[in-house]
Design a protein around this motif. Structure first.
Motif, PDB file in Angstrom:
ATOM      1  N   ALA A   8       8.843  10.753   8.955  1.00 24.43           N
ATOM      2  CA  ALA A   8       9.929  10.016   9.613  1.00 24.43           C
ATOM      3  C   ALA A   8      10.341  10.716  10.905  1.00 24.43           C
ATOM      4  CB  ALA A   8      11.116   9.882   8.674  1.00 24.43           C
ATOM      5  N   PHE A   9      10.434  12.021  10.860  1.00 23.37           N
ATOM      6  CA  PHE A   9      10.822  12.784  12.042  1.00 23.37           C
ATOM      7  C   PHE A   9       9.786  12.637  13.154  1.00 23.37           C
ATOM      8  CE2 PHE A   9      11.214  16.792  14.464  1.00 23.37           C
ATOM      9  CZ  PHE A   9      12.519  16.613  14.898  1.00 23.37           C
ATOM     10  N   ILE A  10       8.514  12.684  12.798  1.00 23.29           N
ATOM     11  CA  ILE A  10       7.445  12.530  13.787  1.00 23.29           C
ATOM     12  C   ILE A  10       7.503  11.140  14.413  1.00 23.29           C
ATOM     13  CG2 ILE A  10       4.935  12.333  14.047  1.00 23.29           C
ATOM     14  CD1 ILE A  10       4.722  14.634  11.981  1.00 23.29           C
ATOM     15  N   LEU A  11       7.723  10.114  13.578  1.00 25.29           N
ATOM     16  CA  LEU A  11       7.817   8.753  14.115  1.00 25.29           C
ATOM     17  C   LEU A  11       8.994   8.606  15.058  1.00 25.29           C
ATOM     18  CD1 LEU A  11       6.960   6.639  10.947  1.00 25.29           C
ATOM     19  CD2 LEU A  11       5.566   6.952  13.000  1.00 25.29           C
ATOM     20  N   VAL A  12      10.110   9.209  14.717  1.00 24.64           N
ATOM     21  CA  VAL A  12      11.289   9.135  15.587  1.00 24.64           C
ATOM     22  C   VAL A  12      11.011   9.838  16.904  1.00 24.64           C
ATOM     23  CG1 VAL A  12      13.670   9.907  15.852  1.00 24.64           C
ATOM     24  CG2 VAL A  12      12.948   8.843  13.729  1.00 24.64           C
ATOM     25  N   LEU A  13      10.364  10.989  16.845  1.00 20.69           N
ATOM     26  CA  LEU A  13      10.058  11.715  18.076  1.00 20.69           C
ATOM     27  C   LEU A  13       9.090  10.939  18.959  1.00 20.69           C
ATOM     28  CD1 LEU A  13       9.793  15.440  16.947  1.00 20.69           C
ATOM     29  CD2 LEU A  13      11.643  14.317  18.186  1.00 20.69           C
ATOM     30  N   GLN A  14       8.097  10.303  18.349  1.00 19.83           N
ATOM     31  CA  GLN A  14       7.159   9.512  19.143  1.00 19.83           C
ATOM     32  C   GLN A  14       7.857   8.332  19.789  1.00 19.83           C
ATOM     33  OE1 GLN A  14       3.982   8.490  16.495  1.00 19.83           O
ATOM     34  NE2 GLN A  14       2.846  10.359  16.908  1.00 19.83           N
TER      35      GLN A  14
END
Length: 95
Positions: A8-14
């Protein structure tokens, strides 16, 4: 659960990178402080939304598993067995 948070964190950062490139205000010199705070605020809001969805999903899955286990236990206890037939454990892993 930790894996879900990381994804989830990676998706938000992307998604933040895509939005930052499309946002002309964050590209203006001197707006770095405002843009940084705004991005942090947006990240926290999105993480809160994701956390709420994950919690609801986990609760739903827990209730589904409980109901399935109840159905299985009711089904196995109601199966008539012929005298002398060995009982089999459906949860026994023979592999």
């Amino acid at each position: 659960m930790l894996l879900l948070w990381a994804l989830a964190f990676i998706l938000v950062l992307q998604e933040q990178d895509i939005l930052a490139a499309a946002d002309p205000v964050s590209m203006v010199p001197g707006s770095l402080e405002r843009g940084s705070w705004c991005n942090e605020h947006m990240i926290h809001e999105r993480l809160d939304i994701i956390e709420e969805k994950v919690i609801k999903t986990v609760e739903h899955l827990e209730s589904e598993v409980k109901s399935l286990l109840n159905i299985i236990s009711e089904t196995t206890s109601n199966i008539p067995t012929a005298p002398g037939t060995p009982l089999t454990d459906i949860f026994d892993d023979t592999s």
